[in-house]
Write a protein that holds these residues in place. Structure first.
Motif, mmCIF file in Angstrom:
data_model
loop_
_atom_site.group_PDB
_atom_site.id
_atom_site.type_symbol
_atom_site.label_atom_id
_atom_site.label_comp_id
_atom_site.label_asym_id
_atom_site.label_seq_id
_atom_site.Cartn_x
_atom_site.Cartn_y
_atom_site.Cartn_z
ATOM 1 N N THR A 74 0.836 -1.202 0.000
ATOM 2 C CA THR A 74 0.000 0.000 0.000
ATOM 3 C C THR A 74 0.867 1.247 0.000
ATOM 4 O O THR A 74 0.602 2.220 -0.731
ATOM 5 C CB THR A 74 -0.922 0.005 1.226
ATOM 6 N N LEU A 75 1.918 1.222 0.813
ATOM 7 C CA LEU A 75 2.855 2.343 0.857
ATOM 8 C C LEU A 75 3.472 2.586 -0.513
ATOM 9 O O LEU A 75 3.543 3.730 -0.990
ATOM 10 C CB LEU A 75 3.947 2.030 1.881
ATOM 11 N N GLN A 76 3.864 1.518 -1.195
ATOM 12 C CA GLN A 76 4.442 1.676 -2.533
ATOM 13 C C GLN A 76 3.410 2.183 -3.543
ATOM 14 O O GLN A 76 3.750 2.916 -4.479
ATOM 15 C CB GLN A 76 5.055 0.364 -2.999
ATOM 16 N N GLY A 77 2.152 1.812 -3.350
ATOM 17 C CA GLY A 77 1.097 2.356 -4.206
ATOM 18 C C GLY A 77 0.949 3.856 -4.034
ATOM 19 O O GLY A 77 0.717 4.591 -5.006
ATOM 20 N N ALA A 78 1.114 4.337 -2.795
ATOM 21 C CA ALA A 78 1.074 5.783 -2.552
ATOM 22 C C ALA A 78 2.276 6.468 -3.192
ATOM 23 O O ALA A 78 2.152 7.565 -3.760
ATOM 24 C CB ALA A 78 1.038 6.063 -1.056
ATOM 25 N N TYR A 79 3.446 5.823 -3.108
ATOM 26 C CA TYR A 79 4.620 6.379 -3.794
ATOM 27 C C TYR A 79 4.343 6.518 -5.289
ATOM 28 O O TYR A 79 4.746 7.493 -5.929
ATOM 29 C CB TYR A 79 5.838 5.475 -3.606
ATOM 30 N N LEU A 80 3.672 5.524 -5.860
ATOM 31 C CA LEU A 80 3.376 5.559 -7.289
ATOM 32 C C LEU A 80 2.528 6.775 -7.646
ATOM 33 O O LEU A 80 2.785 7.456 -8.648
ATOM 34 C CB LEU A 80 2.678 4.273 -7.709
ATOM 35 N N MET A 81 1.526 7.066 -6.832
ATOM 36 C CA MET A 81 0.667 8.210 -7.108
ATOM 37 C C MET A 81 1.448 9.516 -7.055
ATOM 38 O O MET A 81 1.297 10.388 -7.918
ATOM 39 C CB MET A 81 -0.495 8.233 -6.126
ATOM 40 N N ILE A 82 2.309 9.660 -6.056
ATOM 41 C CA ILE A 82 3.099 10.883 -5.927
ATOM 42 C C ILE A 82 4.117 10.990 -7.061
ATOM 43 O O ILE A 82 4.320 12.059 -7.634
ATOM 44 C CB ILE A 82 3.778 10.929 -4.547
ATOM 45 N N ALA A 83 4.761 9.865 -7.391
ATOM 46 C CA ALA A 83 5.738 9.878 -8.484
ATOM 47 C C ALA A 83 5.075 10.237 -9.809
ATOM 48 O O ALA A 83 5.631 10.992 -10.615
ATOM 49 C CB ALA A 83 6.422 8.516 -8.584
ATOM 50 N N ALA A 84 3.883 9.694 -10.054
ATOM 51 C CA ALA A 84 3.166 10.008 -11.290
ATOM 52 C C ALA A 84 2.883 11.500 -11.385
ATOM 53 O O ALA A 84 3.112 12.130 -12.434
ATOM 54 C CB ALA A 84 1.863 9.213 -11.353
#
Length: 215
Positions: free
Chosen positions: A145-155
């Motif tokens: 889940t944490l990595q999914g949040a990173y993905l949103m911010i990186a995008a």
């Protein structure tokens, strides 16, 4: 490997970065969080694979416990895969997903701990997980889940817009895309270039004093 040299190099790199840039400017913070929005309508504009690969390289550097990196990202772009994914969605989410150039299935691998000798080489942490399915599942879910949040911010940092979705059947996604594997879906996220004419006002947020406590 000379661990002392590697540690010193890492320390110097962080120190040098902090000297060059100690914090993000306001516009950068607004872009990734303060004024960022979840989007539901999309322009007919493709997202190049090179941009998705660049995004992943940013995500890969985000912190996870024991550097366990359990997230697995499936980029749904083909018409066939989109039609398969649509079978799992609640009706109101189908058109949003079909219109998005990319929908990411954010999943996690329950066998992540078997890769710890590569990801966490200075100490064997596999015994912490051996024969402990509940601990494995919790660790994979939380860090995925944490990595999914990173993905949103990186995008957002790379100029993409995001539209996370939880209105779907995890069981159907897992049966359709991950049958016979150790992968489990967590949530979905549409990626692309938003049609901003579909936005409505930003919804309220709590103030610091409402949800934060000093101990």
């Amino acid at each position: 490997m000379n661990l002392d040299k590697v540690r010193l190099d890492a320390q110097q790199r962080v120190t040098a970065l902090r000297q060059r840039k100690s914090r993000l400017d306001k516009d950068s913070i607004d872009l990734i969080l303060n004024d960022a929005r979840s989007h539901y309508a999309w322009q007919d504009k493709a997202v190049p694979a090179t941009l998705l690969e660049e995004m992943y390289q940013i995500v890969a550097n985000g912190a996870t416990s024991m550097n366990c990196c359990p997230a697995r990202f499936y980029f749904v772009t083909s018409e066939q895969a989109k039609q398969q994914l649509a079978l799992s969605l609640k009706e109101k989410n189908i058109d949003k997903m079909l219109a998005a150039p990319v929908t990411v299935i954010i999943a996690h691998d329950l066998d992540f701990w078997k890769q710890l000798p590569f990801l966490f080489p200075h100490e064997d942490r596999r015994p912490l997980f051996q024969d402990k399915p509940a601990y494995i599942e919790r660790t994979a879910f939380l860090n995925g889940t944490l990595q999914g949040a990173y993905l949103m911010i990186a995008a957002r940092a790379l100029g993409l817009d995001v539209g996370p979705m939880s209105g779907f059947s995890n069981d159907i996604v897992d049966q359709t895309f991950f049958a016979g594997t150790t992968l489990r879906s967590n949530f979905l996220c549409n990626l692309g270039y938003a049609d901003e004419s579909a936005l409505f006002q930003k919804l309220p947020r709590f103030e610091f004093s409402d949800v934060c406590t000093y101990l």
